[in-house]
Design a protein around this motif. Sequence first.
Motif, PDB file in Angstrom:
ATOM      1  N   TRP A  24      70.087  48.906  38.656  1.00 37.14           N
ATOM      2  CA  TRP A  24      70.776  47.450  38.501  1.00 37.14           C
ATOM      3  C   TRP A  24      69.495  46.621  37.645  1.00 37.14           C
ATOM      4  N   ARG A  25      70.000  45.833  36.764  1.00 41.21           N
ATOM      5  CA  ARG A  25      69.135  45.030  36.154  1.00 41.21           C
ATOM      6  C   ARG A  25      69.244  43.477  36.296  1.00 41.21           C
ATOM      7  N   THR A  26      70.477  43.043  36.611  1.00 42.10           N
ATOM      8  CA  THR A  26      70.812  41.689  36.923  1.00 42.10           C
ATOM      9  C   THR A  26      71.709  41.404  38.260  1.00 42.10           C
ATOM     10  N   ILE A  27      71.371  40.442  38.935  1.00 40.69           N
ATOM     11  CA  ILE A  27      72.328  40.115  40.229  1.00 40.69           C
ATOM     12  C   ILE A  27      72.470  38.606  40.022  1.00 40.69           C
ATOM     13  N   ASP A  28      73.900  38.322  40.373  1.00 45.23           N
ATOM     14  CA  ASP A  28      74.244  36.983  40.512  1.00 45.23           C
ATOM     15  C   ASP A  28      74.578  36.576  41.673  1.00 45.23           C
ATOM     16  N   PHE A  29      74.213  35.273  42.301  1.00 45.00           N
ATOM     17  CA  PHE A  29      74.566  34.792  43.445  1.00 45.00           C
ATOM     18  C   PHE A  29      75.352  33.519  43.334  1.00 45.00           C
ATOM     19  N   ILE A  30      76.401  33.353  44.134  1.00 40.24           N
ATOM     20  CA  ILE A  30      77.377  32.081  44.141  1.00 40.24           C
ATOM     21  C   ILE A  30      77.695  31.846  45.416  1.00 40.24           C
ATOM     22  N   SER A  31      78.133  30.598  45.850  1.00 30.35           N
ATOM     23  CA  SER A  31      78.555  30.246  47.029  1.00 30.35           C
ATOM     24  C   SER A  31      79.202  29.150  46.830  1.00 30.35           C
ATOM     25  N   ASP A  32      80.063  28.851  48.160  1.00 32.68           N
ATOM     26  CA  ASP A  32      80.784  27.491  48.400  1.00 32.68           C
ATOM     27  C   ASP A  32      81.764  27.272  46.885  1.00 32.68           C
ATOM     28  N   ILE A  33      82.532  28.258  46.469  1.00 31.06           N
ATOM     29  CA  ILE A  33      83.406  27.999  45.409  1.00 31.06           C
ATOM     30  C   ILE A  33      84.644  27.423  46.243  1.00 31.06           C
ATOM     31  N   HIS A  52      83.640  38.826  33.624  1.00 33.84           N
ATOM     32  CA  HIS A  52      82.817  38.738  32.429  1.00 33.84           C
ATOM     33  C   HIS A  52      81.354  38.798  32.489  1.00 33.84           C
ATOM     34  N   THR A  53      80.843  38.590  33.743  1.00 33.21           N
ATOM     35  CA  THR A  53      79.531  38.387  33.702  1.00 33.21           C
ATOM     36  C   THR A  53      78.795  39.764  33.281  1.00 33.21           C
ATOM     37  N   ARG A  54      77.606  39.566  32.809  1.00 29.65           N
ATOM     38  CA  ARG A  54      76.850  40.873  32.304  1.00 29.65           C
ATOM     39  C   ARG A  54      75.993  41.413  33.623  1.00 29.65           C
ATOM     40  N   ALA A  55      76.156  40.742  34.853  1.00 27.69           N
ATOM     41  CA  ALA A  55      75.441  41.191  35.767  1.00 27.69           C
ATOM     42  C   ALA A  55      76.035  42.349  36.362  1.00 27.69           C
ATOM     43  N   ASP A  56      75.133  43.528  37.102  1.00 32.09           N
ATOM     44  CA  ASP A  56      75.418  44.526  37.499  1.00 32.09           C
ATOM     45  C   ASP A  56      75.997  44.252  38.987  1.00 32.09           C
ATOM     46  N   ALA A  57      75.754  43.193  39.700  1.00 30.80           N
ATOM     47  CA  ALA A  57      76.417  42.762  40.816  1.00 30.80           C
ATOM     48  C   ALA A  57      76.470  41.209  41.292  1.00 30.80           C
ATOM     49  N   VAL A  58      77.501  41.045  41.863  1.00 27.30           N
ATOM     50  CA  VAL A  58      77.533  39.361  42.127  1.00 27.30           C
ATOM     51  C   VAL A  58      77.868  39.387  43.711  1.00 27.30           C
ATOM     52  N   PHE A  59      76.864  38.383  44.293  1.00 23.03           N
ATOM     53  CA  PHE A  59      76.603  38.254  45.739  1.00 23.03           C
ATOM     54  C   PHE A  59      77.106  37.152  46.090  1.00 23.03           C
ATOM     55  N   MET A  60      78.309  36.936  46.685  1.00 19.92           N
ATOM     56  CA  MET A  60      79.321  35.662  47.166  1.00 19.92           C
ATOM     57  C   MET A  60      78.655  35.301  48.726  1.00 19.92           C
ATOM     58  N   LEU A  61      78.146  34.406  48.681  1.00 23.37           N
ATOM     59  CA  LEU A  61      77.010  34.112  50.173  1.00 23.37           C
ATOM     60  C   LEU A  61      77.910  33.085  50.735  1.00 23.37           C
ATOM     61  N   GLY A  62      79.145  33.362  50.939  1.00 23.48           N
ATOM     62  CA  GLY A  62      79.981  32.230  52.088  1.00 23.48           C
ATOM     63  C   GLY A  62      80.696  31.289  51.261  1.00 23.48           C
ATOM     64  N   ASP A  63      81.927  30.779  52.213  1.00 17.05           N
ATOM     65  CA  ASP A  63      82.893  29.676  51.640  1.00 17.05           C
ATOM     66  C   ASP A  63      83.394  29.839  50.112  1.00 17.05           C
ATOM     67  N   LEU A  64      83.724  31.483  50.017  1.00 17.00           N
ATOM     68  CA  LEU A  64      84.391  31.590  48.918  1.00 17.00           C
ATOM     69  C   LEU A  64      85.744  30.873  48.839  1.00 17.00           C
ATOM     70  N   PHE A  65      86.315  30.959  50.172  1.00 16.66           N
ATOM     71  CA  PHE A  65      87.706  30.244  50.194  1.00 16.66           C
ATOM     72  C   PHE A  65      87.578  29.059  51.071  1.00 16.66           C
ATOM     73  N   GLU A  66      88.218  28.035  50.496  1.00 17.14           N
ATOM     74  CA  GLU A  66      88.282  26.543  51.274  1.00 17.14           C
ATOM     75  C   GLU A  66      88.625  26.867  52.821  1.00 17.14           C
ATOM     76  N   ALA A  67      89.635  27.838  53.065  1.00 12.25           N
ATOM     77  CA  ALA A  67      90.102  28.307  54.247  1.00 12.25           C
ATOM     78  C   ALA A  67      90.346  29.707  54.456  1.00 12.25           C
ATOM     79  N   TRP A  68      90.233  30.340  55.280  1.00 11.06           N
ATOM     80  CA  TRP A  68      90.874  31.975  55.232  1.00 11.06           C
ATOM     81  C   TRP A  68      90.844  32.154  57.002  1.00 11.06           C
ATOM     82  N   VAL A  69      92.144  32.398  57.383  1.00 12.82           N
ATOM     83  CA  VAL A  69      92.520  32.362  58.836  1.00 12.82           C
ATOM     84  C   VAL A  69      93.001  33.753  59.217  1.00 12.82           C
ATOM     85  N   GLY A  70      92.461  34.756  58.515  1.00 10.43           N
ATOM     86  CA  GLY A  70      92.837  36.049  58.606  1.00 10.43           C
ATOM     87  C   GLY A  70      93.491  36.728  57.342  1.00 10.43           C
ATOM     88  N   ASP A  71      93.369  38.070  57.394  1.00 15.65           N
ATOM     89  CA  ASP A  71      93.507  38.906  56.222  1.00 15.65           C
ATOM     90  C   ASP A  71      94.902  38.828  55.717  1.00 15.65           C
TER      91      ASP A  71
END
Length: 268
Positions: A24-33, A52-71
Amino acid sequence: MPAGSASGVAALPAFFEFEAPREWRTIDFISDIHLAPSLPRTAAAWREHLLHTRADAVFMLGDLFEAWVGDDMRSRPFEAECAEVLAEAASRRSLAFMAGNRDFLVGARLLRETGVMGLADPTVLDAWGRRVLLTHGDALCLDDRDYLAFRGTVRDEAWQREFLARPLDERLLIAADIRRRSEARQDDAARYADVDTAAAVAWMHAVGTAELVHGHTHRPGSETLAPGYRRHVLTDWDLDDPRAPRAEVLRLTRDGFQRVPPATAAGA
């Protein structure tokens, strides 16, 4: 796997560790989308970045969804589209997800079906010999006592089993009611309480990290918490607010951290 914790430090959580592959060369971090049908521009920007990011990995650190009450929310059109984006992006690069206060009910089924790796909160990332502590951040907001009491209730396995046994429509109504009551008793300052500095430094000291990455507080920026301890706070995303559109990615390479705009098909 759990990392060792420092003895004599009160109320430390279990820490987990993840070692990034050497290639890995690049890691992206995002949250609260806060993905929701009412925020189409924000959802579109998130989709473009994951694909389309050039990152090898994207780490999504919570609150990706406004609400998620079950799969089973994946049965709804918008959430099904989000799951498709996750699956397509995971076929191109590594994706990791850590639960937040809005989407702690994202379960093993969704992660398995989309190919996304689940991350425990907190996790120590070891990348190129650099140790970074990752957390959503809500557990460190010690002044928000009402929320922490609520968090303790809803993270209980028995509570979750009982809640998930209810029909989807009922769960959605309960979640909406909880959110309305929470907002009614809190102003903006309380709703986005900051992390406790002493607790954050204690966590970092316990696992030998000099850097902390978290979201939740909606107060993006980087600062020194104490000598030798620095934090990087992720921004929330909202490109549907014409008054203050915002979206930003925290990127880690061997050279360190930088803040960059989301990627598009035209460039990373």
